[in-house]
Design an enzyme around this catalytic site. Sequence first.
Site, mmCIF file in Angstrom:
data_model
loop_
_atom_site.group_PDB
_atom_site.id
_atom_site.type_symbol
_atom_site.label_atom_id
_atom_site.label_comp_id
_atom_site.label_asym_id
_atom_site.label_seq_id
_atom_site.Cartn_x
_atom_site.Cartn_y
_atom_site.Cartn_z
ATOM 1 N N LYS A 1 12.347 37.027 4.446
ATOM 2 C CA LYS A 1 12.267 37.064 2.984
ATOM 3 C C LYS A 1 11.128 36.187 2.448
ATOM 4 O O LYS A 1 10.671 36.383 1.328
ATOM 5 C CB LYS A 1 13.599 36.675 2.367
HETATM 6 C C1 LIG Z 1 17.970 40.022 3.874
HETATM 7 C C2 LIG Z 1 18.020 40.051 5.366
HETATM 8 C C3 LIG Z 1 18.100 41.249 6.110
HETATM 9 C C4 LIG Z 1 18.248 42.608 5.453
HETATM 10 O O1 LIG Z 1 17.089 43.001 4.796
HETATM 11 P P1 LIG Z 1 17.178 44.121 3.671
HETATM 12 O O2 LIG Z 1 15.827 44.215 3.094
HETATM 13 O O3 LIG Z 1 18.204 43.659 2.680
HETATM 14 O O4 LIG Z 1 17.610 45.393 4.359
HETATM 15 C C5 LIG Z 1 18.071 41.179 7.485
HETATM 16 N N1 LIG Z 1 17.992 40.005 8.121
HETATM 17 C C6 LIG Z 1 17.927 38.831 7.454
HETATM 18 C C7 LIG Z 1 17.852 37.572 8.226
HETATM 19 C C8 LIG Z 1 17.925 38.807 6.064
HETATM 20 O O5 LIG Z 1 17.857 37.640 5.415
#
Ligand SMILES: *Cc1c(COP(=O)(O)O)cnc(C)c1O
Length: 463
Positions: free
Chosen positions: A121
């Site tokens: 993220k």
């Molecule tokens: C948010 C997140 C995901 C999922 O990603 P999306 O874009 O919501 O599908 C997967 N792994 C981690 C560690 C995350 O923080």
Amino acid sequence: MTETIKYYSTNRHLDQVSGIIPFREMVSFREALMMGQAPDGGLFMPEIIPALPIEAFKALKGMPYTEAATLVAQAFLTGEIDGQMLRRIIDDAYNYDVPLENVFARKYIMRLDQGPTASFKDFAARLMARLMSALRDPGRRLNVLVATSGDTGSAVGEAFKGVTGIDVTILYPRGEVSGRQKKQLDTIGRNVRAVSVDGKFDDCQDLVKQAFSDPELGSFNLTSANSINFGRILPQIVYYVWAWAQLSRDGDPAVFSVPSGNFGDALGCEYARRMGLPVEKLIMPTNENDEFPRFLETGIYEKVSPSQACLSNAMNVGHPSNLARFFDLYGGTVDRTGIVHRQPDLDEMRKNIYSVSISDRETKKTIKRIYDQYRVLLEPHGAVGWRGLEVYLDLYGDKSLCISLETAHPAKFPDEIRELLGIDPDLPQGMKDIDERSGAPVFLSADYGELRKYLQECLRITD
Ligand SMILES: *Cc1c(COP(=O)(O)O)cnc(C)c1O
């Protein structure tokens, strides 16, 4: 003057639906970025997906990540932001590695866990923060207000730390964040303030909602920086482009496996393919929240409610927010509550996308097996991704180039890793530093009047 790309709402067709007044206007990227979500509750979509020749992607071989980011961002943002400025922003946002780790043959793990909060993220939040800073009204401050139950808040806070012209206020529930998360939120510092609320996560969300609809706070230019902002999707196109350029031979296509929760990460891959990147298949493994794999199989969409609590906790989503964007790209419409108003082209979807639900038991077995066999360390999210790739390859035969995404650092899951592998993974440097940081939150009750008073006293309107 260059034609710029305009953005529309995924809810624009919802005529007969009670409570929704479809938003039929088109907005600029800048407006979509500042608004976050369309006024009808829909998600903004670019009306045109800029296509690039394969040579442009190939030319990124051996180039730094920032070159790929510039290529993709410029394709979307020409006419919206000065090219020099964009380059500066990107250099500032991406100052960490993106390791591509070989597992066997041409099967790779792409580690998106080297940013300040050791989660993928960081990629989206860091670029979005800087784009907001560059595109805000000159001299006028932006005030980001977010409620968090843990990881998202720190990713957003870290991303905006030190960014010009923006202040961030993060509300978290006093009793519901772990000691480590609390420390991480309280000590970001600079232009980022943590507010410890005597209440639950839902209280924090309510407080934030009330602030957004409070006319008395209108002059503070509040914005949400939430995960459905298109400004967070755009940066997630880049790593697919960059990884392909590094690993493809003679332009051969890649299979990508993307562990999926709200589908924002996978959407980046879908856009990359539509820009012309040779993507053979997008695999979207989920945890036990299996609404999407069931939909691809049966054509019937039923959200999982309440969502299942699984090991890969950032993917505990029973109705992915970006599903509306996937449906829209394939000619369908689904609303925020999970009702399908128009079915997407399922054959086309199945041609491009494969999805499978991975149980917690399988997830654990995968972490252990991959470590024992290859000495490759995965945490639960990355293990769901890798296992999904294995299932796909078992069904459809070997595909030469495959890249599976690791979305968090294994050290963020010390208990699971210790239990399964008997080792203690080392934290990345950025996260080790947290233990030495100091800082304290502001304490507030869950009463809106108190929050309003605090915001009125502390927020600034101009630079
Ligand atoms: C948010 C997140 C995901 C999922 O990603 P999306 O874009 O919501 O599908 C997967 N792994 C981690 C560690 C995350 O923080």
